[in-house]
Enzyme design. Structure first.
Site, PDB file in Angstrom:
ATOM      1  N   PHE A 128       0.849  -1.186   0.000  1.00  0.00           N
ATOM      2  CA  PHE A 128       0.000   0.000   0.000  1.00  0.00           C
ATOM      3  C   PHE A 128       0.893   1.248   0.000  1.00  0.00           C
ATOM      4  O   PHE A 128       1.866   1.312   0.758  1.00  0.00           O
ATOM      5  CB  PHE A 128      -0.869  -0.041   1.261  1.00  0.00           C
ATOM      6  CG  PHE A 128      -1.944   0.992   1.318  1.00  0.00           C
ATOM      7  CD1 PHE A 128      -2.993   0.975   0.413  1.00  0.00           C
ATOM      8  CD2 PHE A 128      -1.920   1.974   2.287  1.00  0.00           C
ATOM      9  CE1 PHE A 128      -4.000   1.919   0.481  1.00  0.00           C
ATOM     10  CE2 PHE A 128      -2.921   2.926   2.368  1.00  0.00           C
ATOM     11  CZ  PHE A 128      -3.969   2.899   1.460  1.00  0.00           C
ATOM     12  N   ASP A 197       1.428  -5.865   7.506  1.00  0.00           N
ATOM     13  CA  ASP A 197       0.251  -4.999   7.513  1.00  0.00           C
ATOM     14  C   ASP A 197      -0.966  -5.875   7.209  1.00  0.00           C
ATOM     15  O   ASP A 197      -1.083  -6.438   6.121  1.00  0.00           O
ATOM     16  CB  ASP A 197       0.395  -3.871   6.483  1.00  0.00           C
ATOM     17  CG  ASP A 197      -0.698  -2.816   6.663  1.00  0.00           C
ATOM     18  OD1 ASP A 197      -1.816  -3.199   7.027  1.00  0.00           O
ATOM     19  OD2 ASP A 197      -0.418  -1.629   6.435  1.00  0.00           O
ATOM     20  N   TYR A 222     -11.348  -0.086  10.221  1.00  0.00           N
ATOM     21  CA  TYR A 222     -12.553   0.452   9.569  1.00  0.00           C
ATOM     22  C   TYR A 222     -12.904  -0.293   8.281  1.00  0.00           C
ATOM     23  O   TYR A 222     -13.835   0.073   7.592  1.00  0.00           O
ATOM     24  CB  TYR A 222     -12.435   1.960   9.315  1.00  0.00           C
ATOM     25  CG  TYR A 222     -11.190   2.438   8.601  1.00  0.00           C
ATOM     26  CD1 TYR A 222     -11.040   2.260   7.229  1.00  0.00           C
ATOM     27  CD2 TYR A 222     -10.172   3.077   9.298  1.00  0.00           C
ATOM     28  CE1 TYR A 222      -9.901   2.702   6.574  1.00  0.00           C
ATOM     29  CE2 TYR A 222      -9.033   3.524   8.652  1.00  0.00           C
ATOM     30  CZ  TYR A 222      -8.900   3.335   7.293  1.00  0.00           C
ATOM     31  OH  TYR A 222      -7.771   3.777   6.653  1.00  0.00           O
ATOM     32  N   LYS A 223     -12.130  -1.341   7.950  1.00  0.00           N
ATOM     33  CA  LYS A 223     -12.448  -2.136   6.764  1.00  0.00           C
ATOM     34  C   LYS A 223     -13.307  -3.335   7.202  1.00  0.00           C
ATOM     35  O   LYS A 223     -14.448  -3.143   7.590  1.00  0.00           O
ATOM     36  CB  LYS A 223     -11.145  -2.550   6.086  1.00  0.00           C
ATOM     37  CG  LYS A 223     -10.424  -1.303   5.527  1.00  0.00           C
ATOM     38  CD  LYS A 223      -9.025  -1.560   5.032  1.00  0.00           C
ATOM     39  CE  LYS A 223      -8.443  -0.256   4.481  1.00  0.00           C
ATOM     40  NZ  LYS A 223      -6.983  -0.297   4.374  1.00  0.00           N
ATOM     41  N   ARG A 372     -12.544  -3.075  -8.149  1.00  0.00           N
ATOM     42  CA  ARG A 372     -12.338  -3.986  -7.027  1.00  0.00           C
ATOM     43  C   ARG A 372     -13.681  -4.315  -6.392  1.00  0.00           C
ATOM     44  O   ARG A 372     -14.431  -3.415  -6.017  1.00  0.00           O
ATOM     45  CB  ARG A 372     -11.406  -3.305  -6.020  1.00  0.00           C
ATOM     46  CG  ARG A 372     -10.829  -4.230  -4.991  1.00  0.00           C
ATOM     47  CD  ARG A 372      -9.879  -3.486  -4.075  1.00  0.00           C
ATOM     48  NE  ARG A 372     -10.596  -2.558  -3.209  1.00  0.00           N
ATOM     49  CZ  ARG A 372     -10.021  -1.861  -2.243  1.00  0.00           C
ATOM     50  NH1 ARG A 372      -8.725  -1.962  -2.019  1.00  0.00           N
ATOM     51  NH2 ARG A 372     -10.729  -1.056  -1.491  1.00  0.00           N
TER      52      ARG A 372
HETATM   53  C1  LIG Z   1      -6.286   0.903   4.581  1.00  0.00           C
HETATM   54  C2  LIG Z   1      -4.841   0.698   4.757  1.00  0.00           C
HETATM   55  C3  LIG Z   1      -4.097   1.564   5.537  1.00  0.00           C
HETATM   56  C4  LIG Z   1      -4.771   2.747   6.144  1.00  0.00           C
HETATM   57  O1  LIG Z   1      -3.929   3.562   6.868  1.00  0.00           O
HETATM   58  P1  LIG Z   1      -4.519   4.825   7.621  1.00  0.00           P
HETATM   59  O2  LIG Z   1      -3.419   5.276   8.454  1.00  0.00           O
HETATM   60  O3  LIG Z   1      -5.743   4.390   8.352  1.00  0.00           O
HETATM   61  O4  LIG Z   1      -4.909   5.820   6.582  1.00  0.00           O
HETATM   62  C5  LIG Z   1      -2.747   1.275   5.709  1.00  0.00           C
HETATM   63  N1  LIG Z   1      -2.169   0.206   5.135  1.00  0.00           N
HETATM   64  C6  LIG Z   1      -2.880  -0.646   4.351  1.00  0.00           C
HETATM   65  C7  LIG Z   1      -2.230  -1.830   3.737  1.00  0.00           C
HETATM   66  C8  LIG Z   1      -4.230  -0.403   4.129  1.00  0.00           C
HETATM   67  O5  LIG Z   1      -4.933  -1.216   3.357  1.00  0.00           O
END
Ligand SMILES: *Cc1c(COP(=O)(O)O)cnc(C)c1O
Length: 412
Positions: A128, A197, A222-223, A372
């Site tokens: 990401f 992650d 939040y996912k 997606r």
């Molecule tokens: C959604 C996501 C994030 C989100 O990071 P925030 O600090 O909440 O913006 C980080 N890493 C991955 C791999 C994600 O999918």
């Protein structure tokens, strides 16, 4: 299969779904709106509304500062202990605090400091972007060299100079699932530490941090965990590493005695040292509701349904969408895949907009040509998936997407 038979089949699958009743735990204002972006922002659990109302009106309104001693102060650890059950960790190895990005920075810097003498950081190009930016920032501050390699090259990039390997367990774009066990073992055999992650795997599939002897992990709430927009994230530090690592951000909640008000920082024992400041109580409470639902549904059952549903989508892609020029940009085998399917199409961005504006389908667009489709097994029905694929087909068949702009702007 014709359309009628397909929808009938989907209805049948829903009628025998052991998790079917959980859909009613969520606010679904418009049943005709197809939501396949629960892996970007999970749905609102009905129980979160009640909890938030009580928290604001009764606890904050009535109890005021006394609330800290009554319930609030324990939330980061209590919810951490619940998330620990979803990710194969012990209750004293997980904390809920800060954002995923900030937690990632904290643990990456802590690992780099601990691994002094080794000069390289390895990640892959499927990671990401925020994680890669954070690593670029870490490398600038510490003088490490960052290697962003292709996913197939990770093994070759590891060596005696590797301080840290960090990867997304499930890739946000393709849904590819890395083998946590193999890659952790490979990296540790070189003396490197691994930071996972889990943002796109937590709540979607069983994770075995302890069994894989994972060092460090962060993840998003939040996912799949349905904690609410911008909800605080979690971090995991294996118990034997906790006393060896230092949080690079020295805040009072990571101090050994925050309310002693000493002017010298002494890191707290255990996982507590990875806290920074005052916990965001309102957001934390919503995370707890989402995590409780996951535990009630059971992560093994959620994974079983997710696999069935992503396979169903792939079968429908083959029948309905492949002939229209869509490619499958996700692994074909469920053992290599998380809980979303990416479909490629040269006009993906226009199709995505048309789906949202006209077809009441909310997928997610991921640059450059991915649509997606996120399966959140706790609330997604087979009927909804069948209907989504039929609507995507209709969008392309009718050419209705052609009037939409080809260039992206804003949050997608
Ligand atoms: C959604 C996501 C994030 C989100 O990071 P925030 O600090 O909440 O913006 C980080 N890493 C991955 C791999 C994600 O999918």
């Amino acid at each position: 299969m014709n359309q009628e038979l397909l929808l009938e089949f989907a209805h049948f699958k829903d009628s025998v779904d052991p998790l079917g009743a959980f859909r009613d735990e969520f606010v679904i204002e418009d049943p005709d709106l197809i939501y396949l972006d629960g892996n970007s922002l999970g749905r609102l659990p009905k129980r979160s509304i009640k909890r938030m109302r009580d928290l604001v009106e009764v606890q904050w309104g009535g109890r005021l500062v006394r609330g800290w001693g009554e319930d609030w102060i324990d939330l980061p650890n209590r919810i951490g202990a619940k998330i620990a059950k979803l990710i194969g960790a012990s209750s004293d190895e997980v904390l809920v605090c800060d954002s995923t990005s900030v937690n990632f920075f904290k643990l990456a810097m802590a690992a780099l400091e601990f691994q002094k003498g080794r000069s390289e950081i390895v990640t892959d190009s499927a990671n990401f972007p925020s994680d890669v930016y954070l690593l670029q920032g870490c490398a600038k501050q510490t003088g490490h060299t960052l290697h962003v390699c292709e996913p197939e090259q990770i093994g070759e990039k590891l060596g005696p100079n590797t301080a840290l390997l960090t990867l997304s367990h499930v890739s946000f774009k393709s849904g590819h699932l890395h083998s946590m066990r193999d890659l952790t073992a490979k990296a540790q055999a070189c003396g490197a530490r691994v930071l996972w992650d889990l943002s796109h795997s937590v709540g979607a599939l069983p994770i075995e941090l302890n069994a894989c002897h994972a060092d460090l992990a962060v993840g998003c709430t939040y996912k799949y965990l349905n904690g609410g927009p911008g909800a605080p994230a979690f971090l995991y530090v294996r118990r034997d590493l906790q006393e060896k690592l230092l949080n690079p951000i020295w805040g009072w909640f990571g101090q050994t005695n925050p309310f002693g008000f000493s002017l010298d920082y002494q890191p707290a024992a255990g996982i507590q040292r990875f806290m920074v400041g005052t916990p965001p109580v309102l957001s934390l409470a919503a995370v707890e509701c989402g995590v409780d639902l996951m535990l009630e549904a059971g992560i093994e059952q959620l994974r079983a349904k997710s696999v069935e549903q992503t396979e169903f989508l792939i079968e429908l892609w083959r029948q309905l969408l492949q002939p229209l020029g869509f490619s499958l940009n996700s692994p074909a085998s469920s053992s290599d895949r998380g809980s979303h399917i990416s479909l490629g199409h040269p006009n993906a961005f226009q199709i995505d907009q048309c789906l949202i504006e006209e077809m009441k389908v909310i997928p997610d667009f991921r640059h450059p040509d991915n649509i997606r489709l996120g399966v959140t097994p706790i609330s997604t029905t087979f009927f909804v998936l069948a209907e989504a694929m039929l609507r995507i087909k209709k969008t392309v068949d009718s050419g209705a997407y052609k009037k939409y702009p080809t260039v992206a702007k804003g949050v997608t």
